[in-house]
Design a protein around this motif. Sequence first.
Motif, PDB file in Angstrom:
ATOM      1  N   ILE A   1     -39.163 -23.036 -45.110  1.00  0.00           N
ATOM      2  CA  ILE A   1     -40.515 -23.534 -45.553  1.00  0.00           C
ATOM      3  C   ILE A   1     -40.198 -24.381 -45.935  1.00  0.00           C
ATOM      4  CG2 ILE A   1     -41.487 -23.106 -47.858  1.00  0.00           C
ATOM      5  CD1 ILE A   1     -41.415 -20.526 -46.601  1.00  0.00           C
ATOM      6  N   ALA A   2     -38.975 -25.457 -46.653  1.00  0.00           N
ATOM      7  CA  ALA A   2     -39.246 -27.235 -46.175  1.00  0.00           C
ATOM      8  C   ALA A   2     -39.847 -27.492 -44.981  1.00  0.00           C
ATOM      9  CB  ALA A   2     -37.626 -27.127 -46.762  1.00  0.00           C
TER      10      ALA A   2
ATOM     11  N   VAL B   1     -38.561 -27.478 -52.842  1.00  0.00           N
ATOM     12  CA  VAL B   1     -38.983 -26.394 -52.346  1.00  0.00           C
ATOM     13  C   VAL B   1     -38.265 -25.075 -53.256  1.00  0.00           C
ATOM     14  CG1 VAL B   1     -38.895 -24.056 -50.507  1.00  0.00           C
ATOM     15  CG2 VAL B   1     -39.090 -26.496 -50.019  1.00  0.00           C
ATOM     16  N   SER B   2     -36.899 -25.383 -53.810  1.00  0.00           N
ATOM     17  CA  SER B   2     -36.526 -24.447 -54.857  1.00  0.00           C
ATOM     18  C   SER B   2     -36.863 -25.199 -56.147  1.00  0.00           C
ATOM     19  CB  SER B   2     -34.781 -25.546 -54.810  1.00  0.00           C
ATOM     20  OG  SER B   2     -33.902 -24.964 -55.671  1.00  0.00           O
ATOM     21  N   LYS B   3     -37.560 -26.311 -56.581  1.00  0.00           N
ATOM     22  CA  LYS B   3     -38.135 -26.242 -57.358  1.00  0.00           C
ATOM     23  C   LYS B   3     -39.197 -25.468 -57.649  1.00  0.00           C
ATOM     24  CE  LYS B   3     -36.314 -31.059 -58.167  1.00  0.00           C
ATOM     25  NZ  LYS B   3     -37.579 -32.437 -58.061  1.00  0.00           N
ATOM     26  N   VAL B   4     -40.324 -25.607 -56.717  1.00  0.00           N
ATOM     27  CA  VAL B   4     -41.478 -24.782 -57.178  1.00  0.00           C
ATOM     28  C   VAL B   4     -40.939 -22.942 -56.881  1.00  0.00           C
ATOM     29  CG1 VAL B   4     -43.729 -23.622 -55.294  1.00  0.00           C
ATOM     30  CG2 VAL B   4     -42.548 -25.988 -55.274  1.00  0.00           C
ATOM     31  N   VAL B   5     -40.123 -22.789 -56.183  1.00  0.00           N
ATOM     32  CA  VAL B   5     -39.903 -21.172 -56.409  1.00  0.00           C
ATOM     33  C   VAL B   5     -39.259 -20.736 -57.893  1.00  0.00           C
ATOM     34  CG1 VAL B   5     -37.077 -19.517 -55.240  1.00  0.00           C
ATOM     35  CG2 VAL B   5     -38.882 -21.016 -53.878  1.00  0.00           C
ATOM     36  N   ASN B   6     -38.640 -21.646 -58.481  1.00  0.00           N
ATOM     37  CA  ASN B   6     -37.936 -21.460 -59.611  1.00  0.00           C
ATOM     38  C   ASN B   6     -38.461 -21.949 -60.997  1.00  0.00           C
ATOM     39  OD1 ASN B   6     -35.289 -20.497 -59.095  1.00  0.00           O
ATOM     40  ND2 ASN B   6     -34.746 -22.699 -57.911  1.00  0.00           N
TER      41      ASN B   6
ATOM     42  N   ARG C   1     -47.318 -28.246 -55.229  1.00  0.00           N
ATOM     43  CA  ARG C   1     -46.907 -26.926 -55.358  1.00  0.00           C
ATOM     44  C   ARG C   1     -47.992 -25.936 -54.957  1.00  0.00           C
ATOM     45  NH1 ARG C   1     -44.341 -25.090 -59.580  1.00  0.00           N
ATOM     46  NH2 ARG C   1     -44.043 -27.073 -61.011  1.00  0.00           N
ATOM     47  N   ALA C   2     -48.789 -25.573 -54.844  1.00  0.00           N
ATOM     48  CA  ALA C   2     -49.803 -25.297 -53.831  1.00  0.00           C
ATOM     49  C   ALA C   2     -49.190 -24.955 -52.423  1.00  0.00           C
ATOM     50  CB  ALA C   2     -51.274 -25.227 -54.175  1.00  0.00           C
ATOM     51  N   MET C   3     -49.635 -26.005 -51.678  1.00  0.00           N
ATOM     52  CA  MET C   3     -48.692 -25.747 -50.161  1.00  0.00           C
ATOM     53  C   MET C   3     -47.174 -24.927 -50.054  1.00  0.00           C
ATOM     54  SD  MET C   3     -48.444 -29.192 -47.550  1.00  0.00           S
ATOM     55  CE  MET C   3     -46.984 -29.404 -48.767  1.00  0.00           C
ATOM     56  N   VAL C   4     -46.584 -25.468 -51.207  1.00  0.00           N
ATOM     57  CA  VAL C   4     -45.827 -24.707 -50.899  1.00  0.00           C
ATOM     58  C   VAL C   4     -45.205 -23.013 -51.064  1.00  0.00           C
ATOM     59  CG1 VAL C   4     -42.756 -24.687 -51.662  1.00  0.00           C
ATOM     60  CG2 VAL C   4     -43.910 -26.775 -51.254  1.00  0.00           C
TER      61      VAL C   4
ATOM     62  N   LEU D   1     -44.682 -20.475 -49.073  1.00  0.00           N
ATOM     63  CA  LEU D   1     -43.850 -18.966 -48.852  1.00  0.00           C
ATOM     64  C   LEU D   1     -44.213 -17.831 -49.160  1.00  0.00           C
ATOM     65  CD1 LEU D   1     -42.632 -20.416 -52.431  1.00  0.00           C
ATOM     66  CD2 LEU D   1     -41.143 -20.044 -51.126  1.00  0.00           C
ATOM     67  N   ARG D   2     -46.053 -17.783 -49.381  1.00  0.00           N
ATOM     68  CA  ARG D   2     -46.436 -16.543 -49.274  1.00  0.00           C
ATOM     69  C   ARG D   2     -46.574 -15.793 -47.354  1.00  0.00           C
ATOM     70  NH1 ARG D   2     -49.294 -17.529 -53.986  1.00  0.00           N
ATOM     71  NH2 ARG D   2     -50.968 -18.943 -52.233  1.00  0.00           N
ATOM     72  N   GLN D   3     -46.653 -17.318 -46.843  1.00  0.00           N
ATOM     73  CA  GLN D   3     -46.910 -16.412 -45.097  1.00  0.00           C
ATOM     74  C   GLN D   3     -45.602 -16.745 -44.344  1.00  0.00           C
ATOM     75  OE1 GLN D   3     -48.945 -20.822 -43.349  1.00  0.00           O
ATOM     76  NE2 GLN D   3     -50.315 -20.422 -44.693  1.00  0.00           N
ATOM     77  N   HIS D   4     -44.735 -16.307 -45.373  1.00  0.00           N
ATOM     78  CA  HIS D   4     -43.587 -16.801 -44.745  1.00  0.00           C
ATOM     79  C   HIS D   4     -42.537 -16.207 -44.852  1.00  0.00           C
ATOM     80  CE1 HIS D   4     -43.770 -21.132 -42.548  1.00  0.00           C
ATOM     81  NE2 HIS D   4     -43.116 -21.006 -41.979  1.00  0.00           N
ATOM     82  N   TYR D   5     -43.541 -14.996 -46.221  1.00  0.00           N
ATOM     83  CA  TYR D   5     -42.574 -13.981 -46.793  1.00  0.00           C
ATOM     84  C   TYR D   5     -41.382 -13.769 -47.059  1.00  0.00           C
ATOM     85  CZ  TYR D   5     -46.152 -10.865 -44.833  1.00  0.00           C
ATOM     86  OH  TYR D   5     -47.817  -9.814 -44.937  1.00  0.00           O
ATOM     87  N   TYR D   6     -40.929 -15.089 -47.732  1.00  0.00           N
ATOM     88  CA  TYR D   6     -40.214 -15.776 -48.626  1.00  0.00           C
ATOM     89  C   TYR D   6     -39.813 -14.996 -49.835  1.00  0.00           C
ATOM     90  CZ  TYR D   6     -36.202 -18.367 -51.134  1.00  0.00           C
ATOM     91  OH  TYR D   6     -35.449 -19.199 -51.180  1.00  0.00           O
ATOM     92  N   THR D   7     -38.578 -14.461 -50.043  1.00  0.00           N
ATOM     93  CA  THR D   7     -37.791 -13.222 -50.853  1.00  0.00           C
ATOM     94  C   THR D   7     -36.993 -13.405 -51.533  1.00  0.00           C
ATOM     95  OG1 THR D   7     -37.140 -11.688 -49.557  1.00  0.00           O
ATOM     96  CG2 THR D   7     -38.993 -11.322 -49.369  1.00  0.00           C
TER      97      THR D   7
END
Length: 334
Positions: A13-14, A24-29, A39-42, A46-52
Motif C-alpha cells: 500500500i505504501a 499507512v500504519s497510522k491510517v490502518v490503526n 488518509r482518503a487516498m490510503v 486499502l480497499r482496492q488491494h483488499y488489505y486485511t
Amino acid sequence: MSSRPARATLATIAEAAGVSIATVSKVVNGRDDVSPGTRAMVEELLRQHYYTGRGGSRQTTIEVVFAGPLAAYSNEVMEGVLQAAAEPGVSVMLSKGRGASTATAWALAVAKAGRCAVISVSNEMTPEESTALARANVPLVVVDPLTPAGADVTSVGSTNYAGGTTAAEHLLSLGHTRLAYLGGDAEAGCNQARWQGFRATLEAAGYPVAPKLAQHLTFRYAAGLNGGGALLDSPNPPTAVFAGSDEIAVGLIEACRRRGLRVPEDVSVIGFDDTQLAEFCSPPLTVVRQPLREMGRVAVRTALQLAAGASVDSHHVELSTSLVVRASTAPPRR
C-alpha cells in the motif's frame, strides 16, 4: 488449480500511495496525525488491494453461508461440516451471507474477522462475491451450487443425473408407466440434472413424462403439498411421483392423505436426499440417497487444503448417489 494470490502488505500500500509504511500504519490503526487527503487516498488503496491485516487467526475459523431457513437437508450437511472441522480443531461460524453489504465490503469483513475459508451451502454465490473473496485471499467452496460453478470456483456435489436415472429405473421395475416429476427451483443445476436423468430414462423406456406431470417449484414442503395436490387432482393422475427432495416428498404424502389416497397403494412416492425426514415420515420414504454429511466433510477438507495454499485435483467433486428402498413405493394397482 492456480495458487492463491499474494496478500497485500503495508509495504504494498505504501508503494502504491507513494508514502511511508509508517503513514499507512497510522491510517490502518486510526491515528489522527495524517492529513485528510492522504488518509482518503490510503483508505481507497486499502480497499482496492483488499488489505486485511496480518490475519493471525485466519487458519482457525471457517464461515459457512446458508441461503434461506435451515432445513433437514442443510442440517445433514452441517453435521458433516462440524464432524470434519472438529478433527483439526477448526471453529465454524454460521451466517446468512453478505445481506445488504456490497460484495467487496462483505469479503473484506470476512477476511478481517479471521476466516480461513468460506463454505457456501445451496446458495447462489454471485460472480462478484466469488471474485471479492478471491481478492481478499479467502478460499471459497460451494456445496451443491444452484448454478454450475465456473472453473475458478471449487464445488462439491453429488451425481444428480445418475440419481434421477436411478429413481426412474426403480419405478419402472415396479411396473409404473404414468409417472410425474415434482422438483425444486427450475434454475437450480441439481434440480435440472435430476429431472434430465429421470426424463431421459423414461423416454428411452417408451414412457415419457406428460408435460402437465412435470413441475419445478421449490425444494420445500409447501411445493409437495400444493404442487403435489395439483398433480393428484389432474384428470389422469400419475401412479408414481419422483420428488426432487425429501421435503417435497413429505408434502406430497400429506397431499395424498388429505385426498384419501394411500401411499404406496394408490400412489408411489420416491424422494431425494435421505434426511431424517425419510425415516420419520409415514410410510418411511424410499429415496435416492445423496451423501450429505460426506459432502460437508469433503467441503471442509477442501477448504482447509486451499487455505493452506495447496492446489486441488479437481474444481468440482461429485459423490455417488444410491437407492434406499423403504415403504413408500410399490407396484401400481391393477
